[in-house]
Design a protein around this motif. Structure first.
Motif, PDB file in Angstrom:
ATOM      1  N   SER A 135      28.229  23.770   8.720  1.00 30.98           N
ATOM      2  CA  SER A 135      28.175  23.176   7.382  1.00 30.98           C
ATOM      3  C   SER A 135      28.075  21.668   7.483  1.00 30.98           C
ATOM      4  O   SER A 135      28.287  21.067   8.551  1.00 30.98           O
ATOM      5  CB  SER A 135      29.423  23.551   6.576  1.00 30.98           C
ATOM      6  N   PHE A 136      27.753  21.050   6.337  1.00 35.40           N
ATOM      7  CA  PHE A 136      27.638  19.603   6.270  1.00 35.40           C
ATOM      8  C   PHE A 136      28.989  18.940   5.961  1.00 35.40           C
ATOM      9  O   PHE A 136      29.018  17.757   5.613  1.00 35.40           O
ATOM     10  CB  PHE A 136      26.635  19.205   5.180  1.00 35.40           C
ATOM     11  N   LEU A 191      21.556  26.400   8.842  1.00 33.05           N
ATOM     12  CA  LEU A 191      21.788  25.057   9.378  1.00 33.05           C
ATOM     13  C   LEU A 191      22.007  25.102  10.889  1.00 33.05           C
ATOM     14  O   LEU A 191      21.411  24.311  11.638  1.00 33.05           O
ATOM     15  CB  LEU A 191      22.988  24.414   8.694  1.00 33.05           C
TER      16      LEU A 191
END
Length: 362
Positions: free
Chosen positions: A92-93, A231
């Protein structure tokens, strides 16, 4: 484990640092990169190269010591553990972009040093088990076609215009990247298609090694996509590309500007130690499992890493592989240093030829 074999476990320092990086944040993430690209190159500038070879008795003992092989085998599961940790850590970011960049570069370092480099060493073995391990390591870097092109293409055509992995005199590393990656891939297809036809199968069947490798790699990326998300899958591809560029930078420095003499009809003299750049700087040698004793590797590709030798006539790099890889990224500095060395080599060769053909006088 003897000290002689123990030193080849030292690359696991980078591996341990990578695992710490994947579960850290901030400057700690960058420690494996600083160790590889700053500490080692600086240290090797002040350490003298070691040109000594094993005695015949020592070589016989080392050949029989299974620890050298077991170290390579252990890297396969370790590489996949590290990859899983990386994929988990970048799902995740919810972390600074700079941290993600650092983790991708660290994984790329593992893809190049462990995935492709150790895969290269095992890929030269004739044992099917070891060759399978080589393919697994190359899969972790999405570079499985290297197994075909390197063994059946590069080693036959090294230091000739026909070899996409041999850098030409005056060629920048950035131009070399495009030429070697594209033409090596095309060469692997050509070799695999020819081998498949020789066996009597269609090139569109799973008997075609290249076709099989592409499907395996696509399936592997698809599995990562399912398990870790889009991602992680994208960042893995970027990390693998980074590992590929590390490999091709090594290819660039290994044969830059060196050429085998043509003997006519598309044939060339045998690949000799003088057709590969060599480095006896110890840290770089150990870090890459003696890859930097490249002259002997091409002279006798079946020789295992722990018994590779220094040849008196092989051209020598001014420092170890990590430092030379950095230098290659700055073409003016690279050309200034290496082109002068090539001209010196050519001058020595011309002098030897003139001496050999000089008329005898009484």
């Amino acid at each position: 484990m003897s000290f002689r074999s123990y030193k080849y476990a030292s690359p696991l320092l980078i591996y341990a640092g990578a695992l710490v990086s994947f579960f850290s944040h901030g400057w700690i993430i960058w420690l494996p990169l600083l160790y590889t690209w700053a500490f080692i190159p600086l240290l090797e500038l002040f350490l003298n190269p070691d040109n000594t070879n094993l005695t015949q008795a020592e070589e016989d003992l080392v050949k029989k010591d299974k620890v050298y092989d077991l170290l390579l085998y252990a890297i396969v599961p370790l590489q996949y553990i590290a990859l899983a940790c990386f994929l988990f850590s970048v799902q995740s970011f919810q972390q600074p972009t700079i941290d993600i960049v650092g983790k991708v570069l660290v994984m790329g370092l593992l893809c190049g040093t462990f995935g492709i480099n150790v895969g290269h060493e095992l890929g030269h073995r004739v044992n099917p088990f070891e060759q399978t391990l080589a393919r697994l390591l190359l899969l972790s870097s999405l570079y499985m076609h290297f197994f075909i092109e390197h063994n059946k293409g590069h080693h036959k055509r090294v230091a000739t215009p026909a070899d996409p992995s041999s850098a030409r005199f005056g060629e920048m590393v950035y131009a070399f990247f495009f030429r070697t990656i594209f033409y090596s891939y095309a060469s692997a297809w050509e070799i695999a298609n020819r081998d498949t036809r020789k066996k009597g199968y269609s090139i569109f069947s799973l008997h075609n090694e290249m076709l099989l490798y592409q499907l395996i790699q696509l399936g592997f990326v698809g599995l990562i996509l399912i398990l870790f998300g889009w991602l992680s899958a994208i960042l893995f591809i970027v990390a693998a590309l980074n590992g590929i560029l590390l490999l091709e930078t090594v290819n660039y420095i290994e044969h830059y500007g060196l050429e085998r003499k043509s003997i006519g009809d598309g044939m060339y003299e045998r690949a000799m130690p003088e057709h590969s750049w060599n480095s006896n700087h110890v840290i770089g040698r150990v870090m890459l499992f003696e890859l930097s004793r490249h002259s002997d590797h091409h002279y006798l590709a079946s020789r295992k890493y722990q018994v590779l030798r220094h040849h008196q006539g092989s051209p020598q790099m001014p420092t170890g592989y990590p430092g030379m890889m950095i230098l290659a990224l700055f073409p003016p500095a690279w050309f200034y240093i290496m082109n002068r060395r090539i001209k010196t080599l050519q001058g020595k060769l011309s002098s030897e030829i003139m001496t050999e053909h000089a008329p005898l006088t009484s």
